[in-house]
Write a protein that holds these residues in place. Structure first.
Motif, mmCIF file in Angstrom:
data_model
loop_
_atom_site.group_PDB
_atom_site.id
_atom_site.type_symbol
_atom_site.label_atom_id
_atom_site.label_comp_id
_atom_site.label_asym_id
_atom_site.label_seq_id
_atom_site.Cartn_x
_atom_site.Cartn_y
_atom_site.Cartn_z
ATOM 1 N N LYS A 189 65.755 71.964 18.524
ATOM 2 C CA LYS A 189 66.909 72.772 18.926
ATOM 3 C C LYS A 189 67.809 73.107 17.744
ATOM 4 C CE LYS A 189 68.460 69.712 21.739
ATOM 5 N NZ LYS A 189 67.363 68.766 21.561
ATOM 6 N N PHE A 221 55.562 78.694 18.825
ATOM 7 C CA PHE A 221 56.612 78.975 17.851
ATOM 8 C C PHE A 221 56.720 77.843 16.833
ATOM 9 C CE2 PHE A 221 61.359 78.901 17.009
ATOM 10 C CZ PHE A 221 61.419 80.119 16.338
ATOM 11 N N SER A 222 57.185 78.183 15.638
ATOM 12 C CA SER A 222 57.560 77.162 14.660
ATOM 13 C C SER A 222 58.969 77.488 14.204
ATOM 14 C CB SER A 222 56.643 77.188 13.437
ATOM 15 O OG SER A 222 55.410 76.638 13.768
ATOM 16 N N SER A 248 63.047 68.170 19.526
ATOM 17 C CA SER A 248 62.171 69.274 19.896
ATOM 18 C C SER A 248 62.438 70.482 18.998
ATOM 19 C CB SER A 248 62.376 69.640 21.367
ATOM 20 O OG SER A 248 63.736 69.925 21.596
ATOM 21 N N PRO A 303 65.417 65.416 22.490
ATOM 22 C CA PRO A 303 65.722 65.204 21.084
ATOM 23 C C PRO A 303 64.478 65.426 20.224
ATOM 24 C CG PRO A 303 66.659 63.449 22.397
ATOM 25 C CD PRO A 303 65.846 64.290 23.332
ATOM 26 N N THR A 344 67.245 73.004 14.562
ATOM 27 C CA THR A 344 66.579 73.848 13.561
ATOM 28 C C THR A 344 66.640 75.308 13.992
ATOM 29 O OG1 THR A 344 65.081 71.992 13.231
ATOM 30 C CG2 THR A 344 64.467 74.083 12.218
#
Ligand code: GDP
Ligand code: MG
Length: 671
Positions: free
Chosen positions: A16, A144-145, A14, A12, A18
């Motif tokens: 996903k 990554f963002s 992390s 949770p 988004t």
């Protein structure tokens, strides 16, 4: 036909959802996993002319079978429905969030690793060497963002590489760790040729040692008796999850060794967090934040609400024009009282939803929602909920539809439904407009007592409702405290947030309007006199069951007003005044929707026709009745379950009548 299906896996928070939202935009479908109260999110996107399917798997901390979420996630992956699994980890806390990857090791589905929140890690002064990690793991790894639009090109490339190479995680270093554990080699040897599709013997051995319920049961069914006995004894003698967990963390350490360097010292607790985490002031600070957020949400809400009022204003003109043009009363009514009035009703509330979604989306994005959870987790935990649930409750004092929309930030489906079910018990703005007025008319200086009584009943109602629905909605393991730590504050990404909020508001508008128009049309037809001068069905029904409604403390007029309050509470007074004035049934409905049309002498009308016990019963009945048809529709949208929406609606209608019966009979004893 899609080129590939990608499953998003990660703990949770992390990122996903988004990532999922950014990939799919509005090309997504939210439902439930068959027979389970767990949210299922699927969508699709195209990249360079190819179609991809993507599934946002329910949040879980590991691949164990501790919860429905985890079992569903695991089964989905092992079933081979996904061609590649995209594992997300939080770069700002890699040690902890790579646990999912370690637990995944041994599942025979290609994967790649996304080290999300790279921006946060950078702000913390961490340098992460993704190529070094990639070399050790043997799968594509990338920093990554999910909130950065420009990072997606690279994401697509990494994804394509994983799909093309069918890259499998290199687990030899982890296996070497496991081999040092007592009993591992023996169990693994015994399992060697029992293949449960999708899992390697290593993975099965580890889960057997962790006494994973599902795996244990499966092995029991597959293994010959003698081997099964041996395995069971070996498992009992082993140190189980403690040993395997140790291996996983040792492996993670070895992966990160030399790949992460930290240049600055750890971030200290900021000034704001010292207030939020304060023993006494924390709760006050959170409530103040939510109330301010609630007020702030009126700013973006007002233009939309004004639009709704504008529709109201032209409605009168349209009605006159249509009547003048000679359109039949039936069609004019259907158009003006159902279609246009329903639309204006939805718009007025939609403004609030837009405001609430925006403001609370912002609070979530910058990290304040996590503080709210943190502070209220214990209190809400007693109801089987998360700390975040406090937010929809407070919003519901303004508008239940806003509360339901606000429950969107709760990531566990069952807890979300329960939160909405409880939020319905909170009297909304419309109820607060009626309660003081009626109380003052009937009880004068005693009015504040009525308000206190309502608040007490509200708390009791929520507690009982939590008991009744909680058992089915929230599993025991979700009830215990979450692994919780304060995440760093983020800078908001306005573009992504606005796109999300506008998309959701548009979606809400269409879905809610559909339900509202349907319910209003049915209600309107029931209250329409098809033959001039004859009694409409609803009226005949109300009269016929008056002996029954008397038990609830309501004559037929009050009971009609109660029914009208299911559509909209603001209308209840209009209905009463219309019915007590001339019994004109037809106007009652249109009054129920617009909230207008209260007679100037309403107080006298009420005092002449209603006794004190009846008045008290009525106040409680409409307060605890279902909030309104718009809230009903919003509940349906958020829960994605017609069954649960109906269940909650029936529960509240019956509950309100029960409460009014009790109140009425107490009233009879007093007066
Ligand atoms: P999920 O629980 O895995 O679905 O996580 P979410 O997608 O809901 O993300 C949790 C929070 O982290 C949200 O507030 C996101 O806006 C935020 N978030 C996600 N990815 C990033 C990122 O790359 N950078 C930053 N700064 N925030 C992120
Ligand atoms: Mg999510």
């Amino acid at each position: 036909m899609s080129a590939a299906t990608i499953a998003l896996l990660g703990q949770p928070n992390s990122g996903k959802s988004t990532l999922f939202n950014a990939l799919t935009g509005l090309r997504q479908h939210v439902g439930n996993w068959p027979g389970k109260t767990v949210e299922k999110k699927e969508g699709s996107f195209s990249y360079q002319g190819k179609e991809y399917d993507v599934a946002d798997l329910p949040g879980s901390y590991s691949m164990s079978a501790n919860s429905d979420e985890e079992v569903i996630t695991r089964d989905f992956i092992a079933s081979g429905k996904a061609d590649v699994v995209c594992i997300l980890a939080d770069s700002s806390q890699l040690e902890r969030s790579l646990f999912m990857l370690a637990d995944y090791a041994g599942i025979s589905v290609p994967c790649f690793l996304i080290l999300n929140m790279a921006d946060v890690a950078k702000d913390q002064g961490k340098k992460i060497d993704a190529p070094a990690i990639e070399k050790k793991l043997g799968i594509p790894v990338m920093l990554f963002s999910a909130t950065d639009k420009n990072a997606y090109d690279q994401f697509y490339k990494t994804m394509e590489r994983a799909i093309k190479e069918k890259s499998m995680l290199n687990v030899s270093a982890l296996e070497q760790e496991y081999e040092k554990v007592d009993g591992y080699n023996e169990i693994c040897g015994a399992l060697a040729d029992t293949v449960i599709p999708g899992y390697t013997p290593m993975w099965l051995t580890v889960k057997a040692m962790e006494q994973d319920k599902v795996v244990t049961a499966k092995l029991r069914n597959t293994l010959p008796d003698s081997i099964q006995k041996t395995v069971e004894t070996l498992v009992k003698q082993s140190q189980g999850a403690i040993a395997t967990g140790g291996c996983k963390f040792a492996w993670i350490d070895s992966i990160l060794d030399g790949a992460v360097s930290e240049s600055r010292t750890k971030v200290r607790l900021g000034k704001l967090d010292r207030i939020y985490t304060h023993k006494f002031w924390g709760k006050a600070a959170v409530i103040l934040t939510v109330v301010l957020g609630l007020l702030a949400s009126f700013i973006p809400a007002l233009p939309v609400m004004a639009l709704g009022m504008g529709v109201d204003a032209v409605n009168g003109m349209i009605r006159t024009a249509l009547t003048d043009a000679g359109l039949s009363a039936f069609l004019t009514g259907l158009l003006c009282d159902v279609l246009i009035q329903g639309l204006s009703y939805v718009l007025k509330m939609l403004g609030f939803v837009f405001g609430v979604t925006l403001v609370f989306g912002l609070l979530e994005e910058v990290g304040i929602m996590a503080r709210i959870s943190y502070v209220f987790d214990n209190t809400m935990g007693k109801l089987g909920l998360q700390g975040k649930s406090v937010m929809p409750f407070l919003v519901s004092f303004g508008c239940t539809m806003g509360g339901a929309a606000g429950a969107r930030v709760i990531d566990n489906w069952g807890q979300k439904v329960l939160t909405i079910a409880l939020a319905w018990a909170v009297p909304c703005g419309a109820a607060w407009a009626i309660i003081p007025m009626l109380s003052t008319v009937f009880f004068g200086a005693g009015a504040p007592l009525v308000i206190v009584a309502i608040l007490l009943v509200m708390i009791l109602h929520m507690w009982i409702t939590a008991k009744i629905f909680g058992r089915t909605l929230v599993k025991t393991q979700d009830r215990c405290g979450m692994i919780m730590e304060l995440p760093p504050y983020h800078r908001p990404k306005w573009g992504a947030l606005l796109r999300y909020v506008l998309g959701r508001t548009k979606d809400t508008f269409f879905r809610v309007t559909k339900v509202v128009l349907l319910v209003c049309a049915v209600f309107w037809l029931l209250s329409y006199s098809f033959i001039p001068g004859s009694d409409p069905i609803l009226y005949r029904f109300g009269k016929a069951i008056e002996p029954v409604t008397r038990v609830f403390g309501m004559g037929w007029q009050l009971f009609m007003a109660f029914i009208a309050s299911s559509v909209g509470k603001e209308g209840a007074l209009g209905v009463i005044s219309a019915l007590f004035t001339d019994g004109s049934f037809y106007n009652a409905f249109s009054d129920a929707m617009s909230g207008a049309g209260t007679a100037a002498n309403l107080s006298e009308l009420l005092l002449a026709n209603v006794t004190k016990p009846e008045a008290l019963a009525f106040i409680f009945a409409i307060t605890f009745n279902m909030p309104c048809v718009v809230a009903l529709a919003a509940t349906y949208q958020e829960t994605a379950s017609a069954k649960w929406t109906a269940r909650i609606a029936v529960y509240y209608t019956v509950g309100a009548l029960l409460i009014s019966t009790i109140v009425y009979h107490i009233g009879l004893l007093i007066w």
